[in-house]
Write an enzyme that holds these catalytic residues in place. Sequence first.
Site, short mmCIF file in Angstrom:
data_model
loop_
_atom_site.label_atom_id
_atom_site.label_comp_id
_atom_site.label_asym_id
_atom_site.label_seq_id
_atom_site.Cartn_x
_atom_site.Cartn_y
_atom_site.Cartn_z
CG ASP A 149 -2.04 0.97 1.14
OD1 ASP A 149 -2.29 1.50 0.04
OD2 ASP A 149 -2.67 1.24 2.18
NE ARG A 184 -1.49 6.57 1.22
CZ ARG A 184 -1.58 5.62 2.14
NH1 ARG A 184 -1.39 5.93 3.41
NH2 ARG A 184 -1.87 4.39 1.80
CD1 TRP A 185 7.49 6.36 -2.43
CD2 TRP A 185 7.06 6.79 -4.59
NE1 TRP A 185 8.70 6.38 -3.10
CE2 TRP A 185 8.46 6.65 -4.44
CE3 TRP A 185 6.55 7.07 -5.86
CZ2 TRP A 185 9.34 6.76 -5.50
CZ3 TRP A 185 7.44 7.19 -6.92
CH2 TRP A 185 8.82 7.04 -6.73
NE ARG A 224 -3.99 6.92 -7.48
CZ ARG A 224 -3.92 6.55 -6.20
NH1 ARG A 224 -3.73 7.45 -5.28
NH2 ARG A 224 -4.05 5.29 -5.86
CG HIS A 231 0.33 2.06 -9.45
ND1 HIS A 231 0.08 1.70 -8.15
CD2 HIS A 231 -0.75 2.78 -9.85
CE1 HIS A 231 -1.11 2.17 -7.79
NE2 HIS A 231 -1.62 2.84 -8.80
CD GLU A 244 -13.17 -4.99 -2.46
OE1 GLU A 244 -11.99 -5.35 -2.56
OE2 GLU A 244 -14.09 -5.76 -2.14
CG ASN A 245 -7.49 -2.11 -6.06
OD1 ASN A 245 -6.60 -2.92 -5.87
ND2 ASN A 245 -7.76 -1.15 -5.18
CD GLU A 248 2.34 -13.27 15.69
OE1 GLU A 248 2.28 -12.09 16.09
OE2 GLU A 248 1.85 -14.22 16.32
C1 FPP Z 1 -1.57 0.23 -3.39
O1 FPP Z 1 -1.19 1.57 -3.45
C2 FPP Z 1 -1.13 -0.52 -4.53
C3 FPP Z 1 -1.95 -1.10 -5.46
C4 FPP Z 1 -3.41 -1.02 -5.41
C5 FPP Z 1 -1.41 -1.86 -6.56
C6 FPP Z 1 -0.21 -2.69 -6.28
C7 FPP Z 1 0.65 -2.62 -7.48
C8 FPP Z 1 1.98 -2.57 -7.50
C9 FPP Z 1 2.81 -2.74 -6.31
C10 FPP Z 1 2.72 -2.33 -8.75
C11 FPP Z 1 2.38 -3.25 -9.81
C12 FPP Z 1 2.71 -4.62 -9.44
C13 FPP Z 1 2.08 -5.66 -9.96
C14 FPP Z 1 2.47 -7.04 -9.55
C15 FPP Z 1 0.98 -5.45 -10.91
P1 FPP Z 1 -2.34 2.67 -3.56
O2 FPP Z 1 -2.46 3.01 -5.00
O3 FPP Z 1 -3.58 2.17 -2.91
O4 FPP Z 1 -1.70 3.84 -2.73
P2 FPP Z 1 -2.45 4.96 -1.90
O5 FPP Z 1 -3.21 4.25 -0.82
O6 FPP Z 1 -1.33 5.77 -1.37
O7 FPP Z 1 -3.32 5.71 -2.85
#
Ligand code: FPP
Length: 256
Positions: free
Chosen positions: A36, A40-41, A49, A53, A83-84, A220
């Site tokens: 997660d 924000r990063w 955004r 990723h 949900e994404n 854990e």
């Molecule tokens: C959460 O950050 C991340 C995701 C919903 C996607 C995870 C994807 C990756 C790590 C990169 C791609 C990797 C693969 C294997 C496809 P967020 O977008 O929810 O961050 P936020 O909460 O700060 O908005």
Amino acid sequence: MIESLRGFIKPGSEEEALIQKIDFSKLPKHVAVIMDGNGRWAKMRNLPRVEGHKAGLKAVKEIVETCPRMGIKYLTLYAFSKENWKRPQKEVKTLWGLLANYLKKESSVLVKNEFRLNVIGQMEQIPERTKKELVRVMDMTRNYDKFIINLALNYSGRSEIVDAVKKILDTDRIKGNDLNEELFSKYIYTSGIPDPDLLIRTSGELRISNFLLWQIAYSEIWVTPVYWPDFNRRNMIEAILEYQSRERRFGDIKAG
Ligand code: FPP
């Protein structure tokens, strides 16, 4: 230092000092990660955004490289929840595109190292190009067992439980009286895989977000404020050290 880490960790580094503290006889077998904080990063850096990723994918590579060298056998990554889909279409499209490209580029690394790729989640709705790549890589790696990566894609913990019940009712017609926890576990997506010993969540949020609801009964949990794109080898070592400091009692009064 165990042999597989030699040449990977710089001698005299802070990481090496941390690794010396690990008890390699008490490693978690299965680590699950809620990745997660990509958005924000990116926001912190005034970037779109999707850049978060992209950077997140680099962290995935580092962790996939680190875990098997440390002796961890199973890694489950929460990459896309059911949900994404609610996110802006452009972001959703980019995420699936990134994954397809990653698989195209990195599948030879998985094969060379004899790593197996598994998908947990409902694959039907995954965009065609990505689905094709996933099926290709899963087919290519299905007999490997050096290290097993479960990618949670279009995943929902509640749906997983409902899917298991559907299969029991529609296909196998098991009578209520014959059902027990052990048998039920054979119907979930992670059938045959031990439950996660350690669940990591990055970016400081204290939520499970519909992840592995059945499997994490006794995991854990370790939450770090680090955003996923910044999560690195050292953080993984810290997580393991923290895990090893916990007393796992599984409901008993003494460690099991
Ligand atoms: C959460 O950050 C991340 C995701 C919903 C996607 C995870 C994807 C990756 C790590 C990169 C791609 C990797 C693969 C294997 C496809 P967020 O977008 O929810 O961050 P936020 O909460 O700060 O908005």
